[in-house]
Design an enzyme around this catalytic site. Structure first.
Site, PDB file in Angstrom:
ATOM      1  N   TRP A 171       0.817  -1.218   0.000  1.00  0.00           N
ATOM      2  CA  TRP A 171       0.000   0.000   0.000  1.00  0.00           C
ATOM      3  C   TRP A 171       0.851   1.268   0.000  1.00  0.00           C
ATOM      4  CZ3 TRP A 171      -0.662  -4.244   3.172  1.00  0.00           C
ATOM      5  CH2 TRP A 171      -1.779  -5.045   2.898  1.00  0.00           C
ATOM      6  N   ASP A 172       2.168   1.121  -0.208  1.00  0.00           N
ATOM      7  CA  ASP A 172       3.086   2.264  -0.177  1.00  0.00           C
ATOM      8  C   ASP A 172       3.050   2.955   1.186  1.00  0.00           C
ATOM      9  OD1 ASP A 172       5.005   3.987  -1.049  1.00  0.00           O
ATOM     10  OD2 ASP A 172       3.717   5.152  -2.378  1.00  0.00           O
ATOM     11  N   TYR A 173       2.918   2.182   2.235  1.00  0.00           N
ATOM     12  CA  TYR A 173       2.905   2.703   3.595  1.00  0.00           C
ATOM     13  C   TYR A 173       4.324   2.726   4.180  1.00  0.00           C
ATOM     14  CZ  TYR A 173      -2.215   2.626   4.047  1.00  0.00           C
ATOM     15  OH  TYR A 173      -3.561   2.867   3.914  1.00  0.00           O
ATOM     16  N   ASP A 174       5.273   3.224   3.379  1.00  0.00           N
ATOM     17  CA  ASP A 174       6.616   3.363   3.903  1.00  0.00           C
ATOM     18  C   ASP A 174       6.625   4.364   5.056  1.00  0.00           C
ATOM     19  OD1 ASP A 174       5.956   5.417   2.202  1.00  0.00           O
ATOM     20  OD2 ASP A 174       7.720   5.257   0.945  1.00  0.00           O
TER      21      ASP A 174
END
Length: 802
Positions: A467-470
């Site tokens: 989810w591109d939750y970097d």
């Protein structure tokens, strides 16, 4: 039968015909769309309203008054339905009530043309006045702020506050990006305080001289926060020009241009700041005894003398070190440093951003530590090759596609640790190709020994993140109260995330000091075997709001709100961490811009209060097959013109799927499908984790349909990028929003005490310092292409008069 009676029954008019056609056409659209929505299991309001409006429009075209009365009845029932569905939420009423009420004015005036009775225009005027007064009264009563008021008392200052483990002193100076490497964004200065902040005036404006050559193709996002050491400010421009300014006047002392080529600009031309280092072995007057070091968009570390701005000849090659050495082939624009390097115990530790969504075999995310004096590589951490201590062996490279860290680190000189928030592997939305080390360290906070480059501990916030939750925010170092009396403390790090979760960890070992709960995540998507059934979430505090439901959809009229409702029902949405899908869109909420992004949080160590500005928007995403990606013209960076870009679409080559991202879930009108607010600011009691106050952040003045500014000074809660600074004077300063305003906020109540319009978007974190007995507040007003705010090269300083 009299003539007046005949015309009362039906006397078609041009006005009645025009208005009737409009009402009927709107009814037709609502009827068809409403039927589709009803089939999907959504609200029946739209289909019923559409049918009623079709009938009303028909009678108006025929010249019958009943058509007007029927429409007015529909409006009355619409308002009642609005209150039933959304209660007293003013912004939720806008798409439901405003357009129907405005159209009712035209209907009332058209009705006056359908009769010849005496006083018809007087009655029409009264009817129009009633509609307008009702609309004004409704939204006055509802209010437009959406804040939840003060929920708890602000804690009183406690003793001497917390010790700072970064070996930096903050007061009149601002020696590091976050104030110090503890990243509290807190100043002990009190000259500007809650009682007098309303008197702030511009003291000076400086200009970096760095603006896009072609304003029509702007990729700039100047995000710099200056340092203040002694009598000077040190900062960098969007494309890495370094400047020293006189702290009292803003006059330029020197500039240095490392000449970064335009082709090296990744998604955004941004430099968040520079780092300061004093060589303890140098003698007074030695060249580069004090230096500032920046990371550049073309992947270099640059060191210059604080006195002259000349490159430090003892650092690397004439003041420059190439961090790309050992990465293999690097296409310009794929590797860049936009964050501030962190210096702990004489070691310059840096990560870098790797352009998102392009290639599973993108350049490595290796973390590197360099000697702050010589520029020599002290160590490098390649998670796949933990035994490597220096550059890769001949013929090999750092691991391609490994997770990178693009944000700023915090550092503890006493423990000798640097805290690295990690991002994702080379491709965000597919995880099946990742190796075990990539899976282990993705979206995790990693504490690295600054002398050896070896990880001491890891805390992961998302398992197999797609989810591109970097982790984009710098962790904040605090002393955490423990024991029944709260008198003891342990060294801790507060870690905010894009998901909105806030974790508190013992920074010696990574052990959670506040509850970490288990979330039973939804399954499915294109990689069902890859999805973790249980995910960690904070059991202490989260900025994340409740899951979306159909009535949360928005727009500027019932029609686009209905379209958003239809798209909501059509999409895959199972709540937080909905797995990516290829056969339909999936909703990611919150979107990848937060929660908390690179602006991080601010902590008042005396009061024990966290101030967090945050975003509250979904993304509307969909995986694409390789065939679909090819038809759309999606190509990886460096392979020719592509229809996609970061924040829009990514080819994700060397995986089965590309990705199409609608960041913020925007409609063709430019408005968002989720109702406001889209961003807020919150005060949190560290001792309890409870919210003290929470308010939307940002006015609607620069936002509107089709990009047309509304100029309305109404608090809506806009998207925001940038951080907050807090002071011992009881004031929090923040810009960050899309309205080009900087604000002073009362920390006790969240009330806005002062604001000013900036010459460009304030997508940066302010700082404050004192020189010559006067306290200044400084903000970079550089604008940001992603936030669609105006670009500027202005650094603005404020102070009290006199």
């Amino acid at each position: 039968m009299t003539n007046s009676a005949l015309t009362a029954r039906g006397n078609p008019s041009i006005a009645g015909w025009i208005v009737g056609v409009i009402v009927a056409l709107i009814g037709l659209v609502l009827g068809i769309g409403g039927a589709w929505l009803a089939v999907l299991g959504g609200s029946l309001y739209y289909v019923l309203t559409g049918i009623a409006m079709l009938v009303a429009g028909f009678w108006l075209v025929r010249g019958r008054m009943i058509g007007g009365w029927l429409y007015l009845g529909v409006v009355a029932l619409t308002i009642l339905w609005s209150f039933w569905e959304v209660g007293m939420d003013a912004w939720a009423h806008v798409p439901r009530d405003v357009a129907p009420l405005i159209l009712s004015v035209a209907v009332v005036l058209a009705m006056a043309t359908l009769t010849t009775r005496p006083g018809r225009w007087k009655r029409a005027g009264i009817g129009v006045a009633i509609v307008l007064i009702f609309m004004a009264g409704e939204f006055t009563i509802l209010g437009m702020s959406g804040g939840n008021g003060v929920l708890a008392a602000m804690p009183a200052p406690q003793g001497q506050g917390m010790r700072d483990p970064s070996a930096m002193q903050i007061g009149s100076d601002w020696p590091a990006y976050g104030g110090t490497n503890a990243a509290r964004r807190y100043s002990r200065l009190t000259q500007i305080n809650a009682a007098n902040v309303g008197k702030l005036k511009r003291a000076w404006v400086a200009h970096t001289g760095d603006l896009p050559d072609d304003m029509g193709d702007n990729k700039y996002g100047a995000e710099t926060t200056p340092l203040k050491i002694g009598n000077r400010l040190y900062l960098c421009s969007a494309t890495n020009k370094m400047l020293a300014l006189d702290a009292a006047s803003g006059k330029t002392v020197w500039t240095y241009d490392p000449k970064v080529g335009k082709d090296w600009i990744p998604y955004t031309a941004a430099c968040r700041g520079v780092a300061y280092y004093r060589n303890p072995q140098a003698q007074a007057g030695d060249a580069c005894a004090e230096r500032v070091i920046e990371g550049t968009l073309d992947g270099r570390l640059i060191a210059v003398d604080t006195r002259t701005g000349r490159p430090c000849q003892d650092f690397g090659n004439n003041g420059s070190v190439d961090i790309k050495k050992g990465m293999g082939a690097v296409i310009p624009g794929m590797v860049a440093i936009s964050a501030v390097p962190t210096i702990v115990d004489g070691v310059v530790v840096t990560g870098h951003e790797v352009l998102d969504g392009q290639n599973a075999k993108a350049p490595s995310g290796v973390i590197q530590g360099f000697d702050a004096v010589t520029g020599k590589l002290d160590w490098a951490w390649d998670m796949t090759h933990p035994d490597w201590t220096g550059y890769p062996p001949d013929g090999q490279t750092w691991t391609r596609g490994s997770p990178n860290s693009w944000t700023t680190f915090s550092g503890d000189n006493q423990l000798g640790l640097v805290y690295v928030p990690m991002g994702n592997a080379g491709v965000d939305y597919v995880s099946g190709y990742r190796t075990k080390p990539m899976t282990q360290f993705s979206s995790a906070l990693v504490a690295i020994d600054v002398k050896t480059g070896k990880p001491k501990w890891t805390f992961q916030t998302v398992k197999k993140d797609v989810w591109d939750y970097d982790l984009g925010a710098q962790g904040t170092l605090v002393d955490w109260p423990v024991g029944s009396s709260g008198q003891g403390s342990v060294p801790a790090i507060i870690l905010p995330s894009k998901q909105g979760d806030i974790y508190v960890l013992d920074r010696r070992n990574g052990r959670p000091l506040t509850p970490v709960a288990e979330y039973h995540a939804p399954s499915g998507g294109v990689e069902p075997a890859e999805r973790a059934t249980v995910q960690p979430v904070s059991g202490w505090h989260t900025l994340r709001k409740a899951p979306l439901i159909e009535k949360n959809m928005w727009g500027m009229s019932p029609i686009d709100q209905m379209v958003c409702r239809i798209n909501f029902k059509r999409a895959s949405y199972k709540g937080y961490l909905t797995p990516p899908t290829v056969d339909k869109h999936f909703i990611e909420y919150p979107g990848y811009n937060g929660g908390t992004d690179w602006g991080g949080i601010a902590v008042d160590p005396m009061r024990g209060v966290i101030i967090a500005n945050y975003n509250d928007m979904p993304n509307y995403d969909r995986l694409l097959t390789r065939e679909q990606a090819d038809k759309l013209g999606l190509k990886p960076h460096g392979s020719g013109p592509s229809k996609g870009g970061a924040g829009e679409a990514g080819p994700q080559v060397n995986t089965p799927y590309a990705i199409d991202v609608n960041a913020g879930w925007q409609m063709p009108t430019g408005l968002l499908c989720k109702e406001p607010p889209y961003g807020g600011i919150r005060a949190i009691d560290m001792r309890t984790g409870k919210t003290i106050w929470d308010h939307p952040l940002g006015e609607a003045r620069n936002n509107g349909p089709f990009g047309i500014p509304s100029h309305l000074p109404i608090t809506i809660g806009t998207p925001n990028n940038g951080g907050t600074v807090v002071t011992a004077g009881g004031v929090a300063f923040v810009a960050a929003t899309t309205d080009n305003l900087i604000r002073a906020i009362d920390m006790r109540t969240g009330k806005i005490l002062w604001k000013d319009v900036l010459p460009g978007g304030g997508q940066a974190t302010p700082m404050t310092y004192q020189v010559g007995g006067k306290q200044y507040l400084v903000i970079m007003a550089g604008g940001h292409h992603f936030m669609k705010t105006p670009v500027s090269d202005a650094l603005v300083a404020y102070a009290l008069p006199g």
